[in-house]
Design a protein around this motif. Structure first.
Motif, short mmCIF file in Angstrom:
data_model
loop_
_atom_site.label_atom_id
_atom_site.label_comp_id
_atom_site.label_asym_id
_atom_site.label_seq_id
_atom_site.Cartn_x
_atom_site.Cartn_y
_atom_site.Cartn_z
N ILE A 35 0.68 -1.27 -0.09
CA ILE A 35 -0.09 -0.04 0.05
C ILE A 35 0.82 1.34 -0.23
O ILE A 35 0.21 2.44 0.13
CB ILE A 35 -0.87 0.08 1.00
CG1 ILE A 35 -0.21 -0.03 2.58
CG2 ILE A 35 -1.90 -1.11 1.19
CD1 ILE A 35 -1.38 0.26 3.70
N GLU A 39 0.41 6.12 -0.37
CA GLU A 39 0.47 7.22 0.54
C GLU A 39 0.58 8.68 0.03
O GLU A 39 0.91 8.96 -1.03
CB GLU A 39 2.04 7.14 1.16
CG GLU A 39 2.22 8.02 2.28
CD GLU A 39 3.62 7.62 3.17
OE1 GLU A 39 3.58 8.25 4.42
OE2 GLU A 39 4.32 6.90 2.66
N PHE A 42 -4.59 10.06 0.26
CA PHE A 42 -5.73 10.04 1.12
C PHE A 42 -5.87 11.46 1.92
O PHE A 42 -4.95 12.03 2.03
CB PHE A 42 -5.50 9.02 2.22
CG PHE A 42 -5.71 7.47 1.69
CD1 PHE A 42 -6.90 7.11 1.43
CD2 PHE A 42 -4.66 6.71 1.76
CE1 PHE A 42 -6.96 5.82 1.05
CE2 PHE A 42 -4.62 5.59 1.33
CZ PHE A 42 -5.89 4.98 0.73
N ARG A 47 -6.62 9.59 5.78
CA ARG A 47 -5.01 9.70 5.80
C ARG A 47 -4.56 9.19 7.10
O ARG A 47 -3.61 8.70 7.31
CB ARG A 47 -4.65 11.21 5.45
CG ARG A 47 -3.33 11.43 5.27
CD ARG A 47 -3.15 12.83 5.15
NE ARG A 47 -1.50 13.04 4.80
CZ ARG A 47 -1.10 13.42 3.34
NH1 ARG A 47 -1.81 13.74 2.70
NH2 ARG A 47 0.33 13.48 3.23
N PHE A 50 -4.70 5.80 7.55
CA PHE A 50 -3.63 5.03 6.57
C PHE A 50 -2.32 5.27 7.41
O PHE A 50 -1.52 4.20 7.64
CB PHE A 50 -3.54 5.75 5.29
CG PHE A 50 -2.41 5.19 4.53
CD1 PHE A 50 -2.74 4.25 3.71
CD2 PHE A 50 -1.26 5.88 4.46
CE1 PHE A 50 -1.52 3.62 2.78
CE2 PHE A 50 -0.14 5.34 3.84
CZ PHE A 50 -0.36 4.29 2.80
N GLN A 51 -1.94 6.49 8.00
CA GLN A 51 -0.61 6.67 8.67
C GLN A 51 -0.64 5.91 9.79
O GLN A 51 0.36 5.25 10.28
CB GLN A 51 -0.73 8.14 8.95
CG GLN A 51 -0.36 8.87 8.01
CD GLN A 51 1.10 8.54 7.37
OE1 GLN A 51 1.11 8.00 6.15
NE2 GLN A 51 2.18 8.54 8.02
N LYS A 54 0.10 2.22 8.97
CA LYS A 54 1.59 2.22 8.67
C LYS A 54 2.48 2.33 9.82
O LYS A 54 3.26 1.53 9.92
CB LYS A 54 1.74 3.25 7.64
CG LYS A 54 3.00 3.11 6.89
CD LYS A 54 3.33 4.24 5.89
CE LYS A 54 4.68 4.37 5.69
NZ LYS A 54 4.97 5.98 4.98
#
Length: 107
Positions: A35, A39, A42, A47, A50-51, A54
């Motif tokens: 994914i 980065e 989003f 976002r 996602f962060q 991650k």
């Protein structure tokens, strides 16, 4: 004579559990790698999520491995309990059998 139907079942299951833990943690790592190209695409809460994923992927992988390790410990404990119960049952049967007078039995 000892009858061990499925005596290796829990041992096999324990080995598979350990392998599954390694596989799952590897999949989490691969997911993060796959994914990576997304980065920066989003915005807003997407976002942030996602962060967060991650940044915490290693923790997630470790948590999965620990959880499955604890399941494997439980499986090992069950195996010990079953083996102990099986041995106790055999010992009790032998003790009862040795106390019997088969010569006096009338068939």
């Amino acid at each position: 004579m000892k009858f061990d139907m499925g005596a290796d079942t829990l041992t096999t299951l324990g080995g598979q559990t350990i392998t599954s833990g390694d596989d799952l943690s590897g999949l989490v790592t691969r997911l993060v790698d796959s994914i990576q190209p997304l980065e920066g695409k989003f915005n807003g809460r997407g976002r942030e999520a996602f962060q967060y994923f991650k940044e915490h992927a290693d923790e997630i992988a470790v948590a999965l491995r620990i959880s499955l390790g604890q399941i494997q410990e439980g499986q090992s404990g069950m195996e010990t309990a079953f083996a102990s119960g099986d041995q106790e049952q055999e010992d009790n049967a032998r003790q009862s059998q040795s106390a019997m007078n088969f010569d006096a039995a009338k068939f």
